[in-house]
Scaffold this active site. Structure first.
Site, PDB file in Angstrom:
ATOM      1  N   HIS A 202      43.435  49.006  39.662  1.00 51.81           N
ATOM      2  CA  HIS A 202      43.639  47.584  39.372  1.00 51.81           C
ATOM      3  C   HIS A 202      42.724  47.216  38.217  1.00 51.81           C
ATOM      4  O   HIS A 202      41.821  47.970  37.850  1.00 51.81           O
ATOM      5  CB  HIS A 202      43.398  46.721  40.608  1.00 51.81           C
TER       6      HIS A 202
ATOM      7  N   ASP B 187      35.148  46.286  36.825  1.00 54.38           N
ATOM      8  CA  ASP B 187      34.357  47.409  37.343  1.00 54.38           C
ATOM      9  C   ASP B 187      35.220  48.640  37.597  1.00 54.38           C
ATOM     10  O   ASP B 187      34.701  49.694  37.987  1.00 54.38           O
ATOM     11  CB  ASP B 187      33.561  47.002  38.599  1.00 54.38           C
TER      12      ASP B 187
ATOM     13  N   HIS C 134      44.881  42.648  47.293  1.00 50.39           N
ATOM     14  CA  HIS C 134      43.614  42.307  46.643  1.00 50.39           C
ATOM     15  C   HIS C 134      43.849  41.085  45.754  1.00 50.39           C
ATOM     16  O   HIS C 134      44.978  40.598  45.666  1.00 50.39           O
ATOM     17  CB  HIS C 134      43.099  43.521  45.841  1.00 50.39           C
TER      18      HIS C 134
ATOM     19  N   ASP D 168      40.785  48.537  45.404  1.00 55.46           N
ATOM     20  CA  ASP D 168      40.240  47.491  46.262  1.00 55.46           C
ATOM     21  C   ASP D 168      41.366  46.924  47.127  1.00 55.46           C
ATOM     22  O   ASP D 168      42.497  46.757  46.668  1.00 55.46           O
ATOM     23  CB  ASP D 168      39.607  46.393  45.407  1.00 55.46           C
TER      24      ASP D 168
END
Lengths: 334, 334
Positions: A61, A65, A139, A210
């Site tokens: 995604h 980060d 997410h 995530d």
């Protein structure tokens, strides 16, 4: 197949953990990169991984980060004179992100980038020897898990049966192993399929982005040997933070892995609030041990908490074992 | 004023040097960042610099090794709950670069970014206490040097003259130091300007981006104490590489500094082909000593070759001295 963790922190780097990035070394040579947070190329300098042998990059995604290291990694591969095209897989607007950075910073690469969507990665065959499967997660941004399964396993002859049937070792054995039909000197006609052992299970590793709903992976985990999943917090911290960030607790992932009867679970993407151990002087309870204890209470399989540069080998029998990191001793020049 | 180097490699990071970034610590507190290559925030974790005390970022030019760390640094400042607006200075399309990354990666910051051009930084006053000057350089992309000069220096009383004129220490001294007019008990009227020492020279540090024509800095260096400039290669390597990359050799920068009678020269941005010393086993002649020797042959001032985390203090008398790095002992959490 080997996993090598290049970053295991969530959101921001710490002095011991970089942000997301994990290398999947393939048996046939070469490796895949899943996520590429800022500083991933710096971690690679501490390994024996080569940007020339990188076969594809998969972005789960588009949070920073997980992708802010991509432009620099691509640039360094170019300065290292990579010429082989590179496939980069991820959800939109990955292509717009890359194209925007490249155009505004005058990044001209000496190799082609094939930027494709997650559906195309699953349907097509960007990688010989590896079948890619994709699972949509839950997410704040579209986020995916990638499954990487061996496309084929080695054929193994049933030598006991060959001997029992009076077929002596020789060229016929090799042809039977290829699945051919063989006529013996005594006139017997043998089918290769009759003399092959049942194939072992193809190994499969699932690496998730995530995600606040691990159960979305239930089907994908049915045939998996390993799941790599975020465990950003414990339940107690998740309750304080609230559901807004849409991350999983260690308990949530562990329960999902237990229900799927998954043999190996690797947790990563730990909030920087967690110290590696109590000696770091952080608040009590905010250590990796707390995450481990919470996961172990719900999952009895092989549980591992990743650290940067940790390396694990998935053997053909499906066991996941730590490998001692190999110090890079190459000169890095550009 | 102090310089702290966060990266000293050209193009790509090495295992000992990160790509471009240098912190300028200000006497009044706070600091400026000049360039922000990928991994700059990771180096900051190894210092006592705080993203809350960062007053502005200056980007010399938009090659990736000078700006790919900016989105991650901005994101981490946000996760550390910075609320103070941040000024980011640089040539176009810096704003398009940042806006593009932020939009495609859903980066939402809890503070404002004021992205301004280099002309605006020079004309305006984004920084109290510091005068910014800008010099256009010669590189493959628009590239600039930033000069940072103290906007004011402390007023120093000429106490010898006060005593000679029979003015006893007391409140009148303080008022005279402020430049006020003072009437003494004996009726004499004194002007502060008559009792101030000639002000010392305001300190000035010039930090240059990539540049193949150091002479462009001649005028800017007239009042400077320190120049930080790239010295990507020696003349011998530059001759092999050719002029295409538009970098300077150590000799070129040294000659310019010598002609400007510059007291302190700091070289940085070394090609990764140069090893720190011969023990690294690189080819002979490709060590930092070769760069140093070449510069010293043309420049007799205070010559320094920067290394990552090296820290130098510019004293009020214009001398530049090394400072022992201070290990960061703060917890970094987000």
């Amino acid at each position: 197949m080997e996993l090598e963790f290049l970053g295991t922190s969530s959101g921001t780097p710490t002095r011991t953990r970089n942000v997301a990035g994990v290398a999947l070394r393939l048996d046939g040579g070469g490796w895949l990169l899943v996520d590429c947070g800022e500083g991933t190329q710096h971690r690679i300098l501490q390994t024996t991984l080569s940007l020339h042998a990188l076969r594809a990059v998969f972005i789960t995604h588009l949070h920073g980060d997980h992708c802010y290291g991509l432009p620099g990694l691509l640039a360094s591969a170019g300065m290292a004179n990579r010429t082989e095209p590179l496939t980069v897989v991820g959800p939109p607007p990955l292509d717009a992100y890359l194209q925007g950075v490249m155009a505004t910073t005058a990044l001209h690469l000496p190799y082609e980038i094939h930027c494709i969507g997650v559906g195309e990665a699953e349907a097509g065959a960007p990688l010989s020897g590896v079948n890619v499967s994709v699972t949509a997660l839950s997410h704040r941004l579209p986020s995916y898990a990638y499954g990487f399964a061996e496309a084929a396993v080695e054929r193994r002859l049933d030598t006991a049966r060959l001997r029992a049937d009076g077929v002596p070792p020789g060229p016929a054995w090799g042809r039977l192993q290829q699945g051919d039909t063989v006529t013996l000197p005594d006139g017997r006609i043998l089918q290769g399929a009759d003399y092959l052992q049942a194939p072992r299970k193809a190994r499969k590793i699932v690496i998730a982005g995530d995600n606040d709903t691990p159960a979305l992976l239930a089907q994908e985990l049915a045939a998996a040997d390993v799941l790599v999943h975020e465990a950003t917090y414990t339940d107690a911290v998740l309750a304080k933070v609230g559901p807004g960030p849409q991350h999983s607790s260690a308990r949530m992932v562990a329960q999902c892995a237990a229900e799927a009867k998954l043999p190996n679970l690797v947790l990563t993407h730990f909030s920087p609030r967690y110290q590696d151990d109590d000696s770091d002087g952080g608040p009590p309870g905010l250590t990796l041990a707390a995450l481990r204890d919470e996961a172990q209470a719900h999952y009895g399989g092989n549980l591992l908490l990743a650290s940067d540069l940790a390396r694990y080998r998935l053997d053909r029998d499906g066991t996941l074992v730590p490998v001692a990191p190999v110090a890079a001793d190459r000169a890095h020049q550009a």
